[in-house]
Design a protein around this motif. Structure first.
Motif, short mmCIF file in Angstrom:
data_model
loop_
_atom_site.label_atom_id
_atom_site.label_comp_id
_atom_site.label_asym_id
_atom_site.label_seq_id
_atom_site.Cartn_x
_atom_site.Cartn_y
_atom_site.Cartn_z
N PRO A 53 0.84 -1.20 0.00
CA PRO A 53 0.00 0.00 0.00
C PRO A 53 0.87 1.25 0.00
CG PRO A 53 -0.67 -1.54 1.72
CD PRO A 53 0.64 -2.02 1.20
N LEU A 54 0.40 2.29 -0.65
CA LEU A 54 1.03 3.61 -0.62
C LEU A 54 0.21 4.48 0.33
CD1 LEU A 54 1.51 4.18 -4.44
CD2 LEU A 54 3.27 3.54 -2.83
N LEU A 55 0.84 5.03 1.35
CA LEU A 55 0.14 5.89 2.30
C LEU A 55 0.69 7.30 2.16
CD1 LEU A 55 -1.90 6.30 4.53
CD2 LEU A 55 -0.18 5.50 6.19
N MET A 56 -0.13 8.21 1.64
CA MET A 56 0.30 9.57 1.33
C MET A 56 0.01 10.50 2.50
SD MET A 56 -0.83 9.81 -2.66
CE MET A 56 -0.41 8.47 -3.78
N PRO A 76 -4.60 0.72 -7.59
CA PRO A 76 -5.61 0.72 -6.54
C PRO A 76 -5.07 0.82 -5.11
CG PRO A 76 -5.17 -1.53 -7.19
CD PRO A 76 -4.28 -0.65 -8.04
N GLN A 77 -3.72 0.79 -4.95
CA GLN A 77 -3.20 0.65 -3.58
C GLN A 77 -2.90 1.97 -2.88
OE1 GLN A 77 -1.44 -0.10 -6.41
NE2 GLN A 77 0.77 -0.11 -6.05
N ALA A 78 -3.34 3.09 -3.47
CA ALA A 78 -3.00 4.40 -2.90
C ALA A 78 -4.00 4.83 -1.83
CB ALA A 78 -2.94 5.44 -4.01
N TRP A 79 -3.46 5.14 -0.66
CA TRP A 79 -4.21 5.70 0.46
C TRP A 79 -3.71 7.13 0.72
CZ3 TRP A 79 -7.14 2.72 4.36
CH2 TRP A 79 -7.26 1.35 4.05
N ALA A 80 -4.51 7.90 1.43
CA ALA A 80 -4.05 9.20 1.95
C ALA A 80 -4.68 9.40 3.32
CB ALA A 80 -4.44 10.33 1.01
N LYS A 103 3.10 10.95 15.39
CA LYS A 103 3.65 9.62 15.05
C LYS A 103 2.83 8.50 15.68
CE LYS A 103 7.71 9.01 16.77
NZ LYS A 103 9.16 9.16 16.92
N VAL A 104 2.46 8.67 16.94
CA VAL A 104 1.65 7.65 17.62
C VAL A 104 0.29 7.51 16.94
CG1 VAL A 104 0.43 7.13 19.78
CG2 VAL A 104 2.81 7.90 19.84
N HIS A 105 -0.32 8.63 16.60
CA HIS A 105 -1.62 8.60 15.92
C HIS A 105 -1.50 7.93 14.55
CE1 HIS A 105 -4.39 10.54 12.96
NE2 HIS A 105 -5.28 10.16 13.85
N LEU A 106 -0.44 8.25 13.81
CA LEU A 106 -0.25 7.66 12.48
C LEU A 106 -0.06 6.15 12.59
CD1 LEU A 106 0.03 8.07 9.45
CD2 LEU A 106 2.47 8.54 9.80
N ARG A 111 -2.16 0.64 12.00
CA ARG A 111 -2.48 -0.66 12.61
C ARG A 111 -3.96 -0.99 12.45
NH1 ARG A 111 -0.88 0.34 17.45
NH2 ARG A 111 -2.96 0.87 18.21
N GLN A 112 -4.82 0.00 12.63
CA GLN A 112 -6.26 -0.24 12.61
C GLN A 112 -6.80 -0.38 11.19
OE1 GLN A 112 -8.44 2.21 15.41
NE2 GLN A 112 -10.27 2.23 14.13
N MET A 113 -6.22 0.34 10.22
CA MET A 113 -6.81 0.41 8.90
C MET A 113 -6.05 -0.38 7.84
SD MET A 113 -9.39 2.29 9.64
CE MET A 113 -10.02 2.56 7.98
N ILE A 114 -4.74 -0.59 8.00
CA ILE A 114 -3.93 -1.21 6.94
C ILE A 114 -3.25 -2.47 7.45
CG2 ILE A 114 -2.03 -0.88 5.31
CD1 ILE A 114 -2.68 2.12 5.32
N ASP A 115 -2.42 -2.34 8.46
CA ASP A 115 -1.79 -3.45 9.16
C ASP A 115 -0.95 -4.36 8.26
OD1 ASP A 115 -1.19 -4.70 11.56
OD2 ASP A 115 -2.82 -6.15 11.39
N ARG A 116 -0.24 -3.77 7.34
CA ARG A 116 0.77 -4.47 6.55
C ARG A 116 1.80 -3.43 6.12
NH1 ARG A 116 -1.75 -5.11 0.59
NH2 ARG A 116 0.26 -6.09 0.27
N PRO A 117 3.04 -3.85 5.82
CA PRO A 117 4.07 -2.86 5.48
C PRO A 117 3.63 -1.93 4.34
CG PRO A 117 5.08 -4.98 5.87
CD PRO A 117 3.59 -5.22 5.89
N VAL A 118 3.97 -0.65 4.48
CA VAL A 118 3.52 0.36 3.52
C VAL A 118 4.71 1.11 2.95
CG1 VAL A 118 1.28 0.74 4.63
CG2 VAL A 118 3.25 2.09 5.36
N VAL A 119 4.46 1.76 1.83
CA VAL A 119 5.37 2.77 1.30
C VAL A 119 4.78 4.12 1.69
CG1 VAL A 119 6.38 3.80 -0.77
CG2 VAL A 119 6.07 1.31 -0.63
#
Length: 296
Positions: A53-56, A76-80, A103-106, A111-119
């Motif tokens: 996933p890409l997290l912008m 399809p893997q782009a998040w923001a 940082k804690v919030h991010l 963890r709650q929404m994606i929970d896999r390694p991201v870019v």
């Protein structure tokens, strides 16, 4: 238009990419160790595809709408996501805003929404937030994309003004439409991008409760001034994208990032200012795609 998520003025958006992005903004109740109650957090969701996933992450005093032109090109893997205290995310549940809280919030959102390694794709101050996150949670970050990123640059110049009554004066100055238009014109190489729609995208979040208080709290925290010595500790693959005509941060930091980060690559964007994701979205996406492909 998702009027229950964005301010009502979002109905005035006129460009197709802006309307499409605004329609996709959702709110998630993110549980964090920072507050007793969940923090309403604005985001645009990507699909669960085979690629990382890409997290912008948007920049200072901005919102996820700044990725409106880049997101569709990286589906399809782009998040923001809007950082704690910024954009359309809640500013009232945790008013003691600092890079540590962000940082804690991010991490809680991840963890709650994606929970896999991201870019992580961080623009301007979002790049500094991405670096700080990657240094703390290296197992979570498969790669970094830094777009005209802060990190070496000093924090907001308003820091010395954030004492009463100057803090109210400083935020009122930043709220002024003429001031914001001037900043926008400085951010682009091609001033034709400073349209009424772009100005509305850049100002919608000012209507959210607590904008002034959050801006003051974050600026008084010192921002990301502590990162410079830590940047060489990054171990993940990193793509650096930089506008050749960046008048906000200049261009020297692009080479500084390249020299400091062992696994890095620098891509210059010609005839482009501080926001390649808005001014050169196709070229920016073309640089990101093969970088992410190598990480899959």
């Amino acid at each position: 238009m998702a009027v229950s998520v964005l301010p009502a003025a979002a109905a005035g958006l006129s460009e197709p990419t802006s309307i499409a992005a605004a329609d996709r903004v959702q709110m998630a109740a993110i549980n964090t160790p920072l507050a007793d109650a969940p923090v309403p957090t604005a985001y645009i969701a990507g699909a669960d595809s085979g690629s990382p996933p890409l997290l912008m992450i948007p920049g200072f005093d901005s919102s996820l709408l700044e990725f409106r032109r880049l997101l569709p090109l990286l589906e399809p893997q782009a998040w923001a996501v809007d950082l704690l205290g910024f954009g359309f995310s809640d500013r009232t549940r945790y008013p003691s805003l600092s890079p540590g809280a962000i940082k804690v919030h991010l991490h809680s959102f991840w963890r709650q929404m994606i929970d896999r390694p991201v870019v992580l794709v961080g623009a301007s101050m979002g790049g500094a937030a991405a670096i700080d996150f990657a240094l703390t949670y290296p197992d979570v970050v498969a790669g970094l994309v830094l777009i005209d990123a802060a990190g070496f640059a000093a924090g907001p110049a308003m820091g010395n003004l954030m004492v009463p009554p100057l803090d109210s004066w400083a935020t009122a100055f930043l709220r002024n439409p003429r001031v914001r238009r001037s900043i926008s014109r400085q951010a682009y190489f091609d001033k034709a991008f400073v349209t009424p729609d772009a100005e509305l995208c850049a100002a919608l979040h000012l209507q959210c409760p607590g904008w002034k208080e959050a801006l003051i709290a974050f600026t008084k925290s010192g921002g990301y001034n502590f990162l410079t010595a830590k940047i060489p500790q990054l171990t993940c693959p990193t793509l650096i994208i930089w506008g050749e005509q960046d008048k906000i941060l200049g261009t020297k930091d692009a080479q500084r990032f390249e020299a400091a980060i062992a696994k890095s690559e620098l891509v210059w964007m010609p005839q482009c200012g501080h926001v390649p994701h808005l001014e050169k979205p196709e070229a920016t996406a073309a640089a990101i795609r093969p970088f992410v492909g190598q990480l899959a």
